[in-house]
Design a protein around this motif. Sequence first.
Motif, PDB file in Angstrom:
ATOM      1  N   ILE A 286     168.458  10.019  94.166  1.00 48.56           N
ATOM      2  CA  ILE A 286     169.899  10.209  94.038  1.00 48.56           C
ATOM      3  C   ILE A 286     170.239  10.311  92.556  1.00 48.56           C
ATOM      4  O   ILE A 286     170.017   9.367  91.796  1.00 48.56           O
ATOM      5  N   ILE A 287     170.744  11.447  92.149  1.00 52.56           N
ATOM      6  CA  ILE A 287     171.075  11.685  90.745  1.00 52.56           C
ATOM      7  C   ILE A 287     172.590  11.651  90.580  1.00 52.56           C
ATOM      8  O   ILE A 287     173.316  12.441  91.185  1.00 52.56           O
ATOM      9  N   GLY A 288     173.054  10.728  89.777  1.00 53.29           N
ATOM     10  CA  GLY A 288     174.485  10.625  89.533  1.00 53.29           C
ATOM     11  C   GLY A 288     174.993  11.823  88.756  1.00 53.29           C
ATOM     12  O   GLY A 288     174.328  12.310  87.837  1.00 53.29           O
ATOM     13  N   ALA A 289     176.158  12.299  89.149  1.00 52.77           N
ATOM     14  CA  ALA A 289     176.746  13.460  88.474  1.00 52.77           C
ATOM     15  C   ALA A 289     178.195  13.160  88.122  1.00 52.77           C
ATOM     16  O   ALA A 289     178.950  12.639  88.942  1.00 52.77           O
ATOM     17  N   ARG A 290     178.554  13.472  86.898  1.00 52.62           N
ATOM     18  CA  ARG A 290     179.962  13.382  86.495  1.00 52.62           C
ATOM     19  C   ARG A 290     180.613  14.698  86.889  1.00 52.62           C
ATOM     20  O   ARG A 290     180.829  15.582  86.056  1.00 52.62           O
TER      21      ARG A 290
ATOM     22  N   SER B 136     162.153   3.890  89.079  1.00 55.94           N
ATOM     23  CA  SER B 136     161.961   4.839  87.982  1.00 55.94           C
ATOM     24  C   SER B 136     160.649   4.522  87.282  1.00 55.94           C
ATOM     25  O   SER B 136     159.958   3.557  87.626  1.00 55.94           O
ATOM     26  N   LEU B 137     160.319   5.312  86.283  1.00 57.60           N
ATOM     27  CA  LEU B 137     159.155   5.011  85.446  1.00 57.60           C
ATOM     28  C   LEU B 137     159.313   3.668  84.738  1.00 57.60           C
ATOM     29  O   LEU B 137     158.320   3.016  84.408  1.00 57.60           O
TER      30      LEU B 137
ATOM     31  N   GLN C 259     174.376   3.280  81.060  1.00 56.60           N
ATOM     32  CA  GLN C 259     173.502   3.260  79.889  1.00 56.60           C
ATOM     33  C   GLN C 259     173.339   1.854  79.332  1.00 56.60           C
ATOM     34  O   GLN C 259     172.245   1.470  78.908  1.00 56.60           O
ATOM     35  N   ARG C 260     174.416   1.084  79.322  1.00 50.24           N
ATOM     36  CA  ARG C 260     174.298  -0.299  78.846  1.00 50.24           C
ATOM     37  C   ARG C 260     173.356  -1.095  79.748  1.00 50.24           C
ATOM     38  O   ARG C 260     172.539  -1.891  79.266  1.00 50.24           O
ATOM     39  N   LYS C 261     173.467  -0.880  81.039  1.00 54.38           N
ATOM     40  CA  LYS C 261     172.601  -1.580  81.986  1.00 54.38           C
ATOM     41  C   LYS C 261     171.140  -1.225  81.757  1.00 54.38           C
ATOM     42  O   LYS C 261     170.273  -2.111  81.669  1.00 54.38           O
ATOM     43  N   TYR C 262     170.838   0.065  81.657  1.00 50.48           N
ATOM     44  CA  TYR C 262     169.441   0.479  81.557  1.00 50.48           C
ATOM     45  C   TYR C 262     168.863   0.263  80.167  1.00 50.48           C
ATOM     46  O   TYR C 262     167.659   0.029  80.025  1.00 50.48           O
ATOM     47  N   LEU C 263     169.692   0.311  79.132  1.00 47.83           N
ATOM     48  CA  LEU C 263     169.195  -0.021  77.805  1.00 47.83           C
ATOM     49  C   LEU C 263     168.722  -1.470  77.776  1.00 47.83           C
ATOM     50  O   LEU C 263     167.660  -1.778  77.216  1.00 47.83           O
TER      51      LEU C 263
ATOM     52  N   TYR D  57     167.798   5.278  93.203  1.00 51.16           N
ATOM     53  CA  TYR D  57     168.772   5.528  92.147  1.00 51.16           C
ATOM     54  C   TYR D  57     168.221   4.954  90.848  1.00 51.16           C
ATOM     55  O   TYR D  57     167.181   4.282  90.830  1.00 51.16           O
ATOM     56  N   GLY D  58     168.901   5.232  89.743  1.00 44.48           N
ATOM     57  CA  GLY D  58     168.403   4.777  88.446  1.00 44.48           C
ATOM     58  C   GLY D  58     167.136   5.479  88.011  1.00 44.48           C
ATOM     59  O   GLY D  58     166.488   5.060  87.055  1.00 44.48           O
ATOM     60  N   THR D  59     166.788   6.564  88.665  1.00 42.15           N
ATOM     61  CA  THR D  59     165.528   7.258  88.388  1.00 42.15           C
ATOM     62  C   THR D  59     165.503   7.846  86.978  1.00 42.15           C
ATOM     63  O   THR D  59     164.433   7.982  86.377  1.00 42.15           O
ATOM     64  N   LEU D  60     166.671   8.170  86.438  1.00 37.81           N
ATOM     65  CA  LEU D  60     166.756   8.684  85.066  1.00 37.81           C
ATOM     66  C   LEU D  60     167.309   7.641  84.099  1.00 37.81           C
ATOM     67  O   LEU D  60     167.643   7.958  82.959  1.00 37.81           O
ATOM     68  N   CYS D  61     167.395   6.398  84.565  1.00 38.35           N
ATOM     69  CA  CYS D  61     167.841   5.289  83.711  1.00 38.35           C
ATOM     70  C   CYS D  61     169.159   5.583  83.000  1.00 38.35           C
ATOM     71  O   CYS D  61     169.277   5.452  81.772  1.00 38.35           O
ATOM     72  N   GLY D  62     170.123   6.019  83.783  1.00 40.34           N
ATOM     73  CA  GLY D  62     171.435   6.293  83.208  1.00 40.34           C
ATOM     74  C   GLY D  62     171.454   7.447  82.227  1.00 40.34           C
ATOM     75  O   GLY D  62     172.393   7.575  81.424  1.00 40.34           O
ATOM     76  N   GLY D  63     170.430   8.293  82.279  1.00 37.01           N
ATOM     77  CA  GLY D  63     170.352   9.435  81.369  1.00 37.01           C
ATOM     78  C   GLY D  63     169.464   9.200  80.169  1.00 37.01           C
ATOM     79  O   GLY D  63     169.290  10.104  79.330  1.00 37.01           O
ATOM     80  N   PHE D  64     168.858   8.009  80.045  1.00 37.34           N
ATOM     81  CA  PHE D  64     167.951   7.761  78.917  1.00 37.34           C
ATOM     82  C   PHE D  64     166.633   8.518  79.060  1.00 37.34           C
ATOM     83  O   PHE D  64     166.001   8.852  78.046  1.00 37.34           O
ATOM     84  N   LEU D  65     166.200   8.779  80.291  1.00 38.02           N
ATOM     85  CA  LEU D  65     164.983   9.557  80.481  1.00 38.02           C
ATOM     86  C   LEU D  65     165.335  11.040  80.372  1.00 38.02           C
ATOM     87  O   LEU D  65     165.410  11.782  81.352  1.00 38.02           O
ATOM     88  N   ALA D  66     165.570  11.450  79.127  1.00 33.48           N
ATOM     89  CA  ALA D  66     166.001  12.817  78.847  1.00 33.48           C
ATOM     90  C   ALA D  66     165.553  13.213  77.446  1.00 33.48           C
ATOM     91  O   ALA D  66     165.366  12.362  76.573  1.00 33.48           O
ATOM     92  N   ASP D  67     165.399  14.502  77.232  1.00 30.62           N
ATOM     93  CA  ASP D  67     164.935  15.021  75.940  1.00 30.62           C
ATOM     94  C   ASP D  67     165.853  14.606  74.790  1.00 30.62           C
ATOM     95  O   ASP D  67     165.394  14.406  73.666  1.00 30.62           O
TER      96      ASP D  67
END
Length: 354
Positions: free
Chosen positions: A299-303, A192-193, A245-249, A216-226
């Motif tokens: 790979i984007i994780g989806a709930r 990821s970035l 989110q805890r991992k990527y934070l 994977y982790g490309t969006l850092c658990g959703g932190f790379l979001a508006d």
Amino acid sequence: MAAVTHPPPAVPTTMTPAHETFQLGPFTAPRLWTGLWQLSSNAWGTASVSKIRQAMGRHVERGYTAFDMADHYGSAELIFGKFRASLESPNSVLGATKYCVFKPIPISRETVEAAVRQRMERMRTTQIDLLQFHWQDYELKQDYILTVDILNQLKGEGLIAAIGLCNFDSLRTDEICTQFPGVIVSNQVQFSLIDTRPLYGMADICTKHGIKLLTYGTLCGGFLADKWIGEPEPDPYSGSLNPSQRKYLDMIIKAWHSWTLFQELLCVLRDIGARHDGLSVSNVATRWVLDHAVVGAVIIGARLGCSEYPDDNAKVFSVSLTDEDRRYIDDVLTRSNGSRLIRTIGDCGGEYRC
């Protein structure tokens, strides 16, 4: 090895109006995959199996025809297998799973084949499309080499269509690909970035052996979001964050740099998105990873059945980042510790072997 900087965009082998594709062994695969790791725990939120299968159908209708799962992702293989078996054209959907060895076990033809056949049974298939191999203890070199050899035998017998790796570092990826030329088609790693470790060695190995990264982790658990722009640093112990989110934070504020610099990165990505017809932060972050030639797919994780963004994610195929865009991003990244993560955390997958 030197970092790979500003590579030209990867050229897809084919392109539909909505999705880019790339060649993965015998498959022409989409460059965005749906990750099913969130089925491994209710901590991400859960939905009924029927709703999950309906969500899979919506993804396939929108061109997301590849799903990534693992032997330890709860019922992911079972749900996917039943879903794909219900399709009129099951072969139009690619199923990638894993064989993960976390603890030392006796390795033999019988034990490896049994694990593969279990994957086949759970996925309702006579051949696994992509089997990704993870091995935890590098000290047991003879065993993981033997396992790859057995998997290659099973591939020759038609039980597996393609073999990939998962969370192998540069040294062992090179070692395996050298010993088994042409056998390995991919390595699944975090990229990821925030986590740019694949650019410091792994990219060169992939180019050398002609394999692709599945990231994977490309969006850092959703932190790379508006939604996180202008938000205060979250409390990891508040109970409001999911496991990803805890991992990527932790990575953002302890290894990469700080929440303050991360906010600056989010604002830069938002401004770039605004210049490209209102793309989201997530779109720009995903496009940046896809633009590296060694990356096959993100790979984007989806709930599934809870929250999913297939229409927004597809917007990444409508944008090309400019040199100016990259300079703005680099201005932030060079002030982070990103280039030093390979020394502080270790090479790809190193965080799982501490």
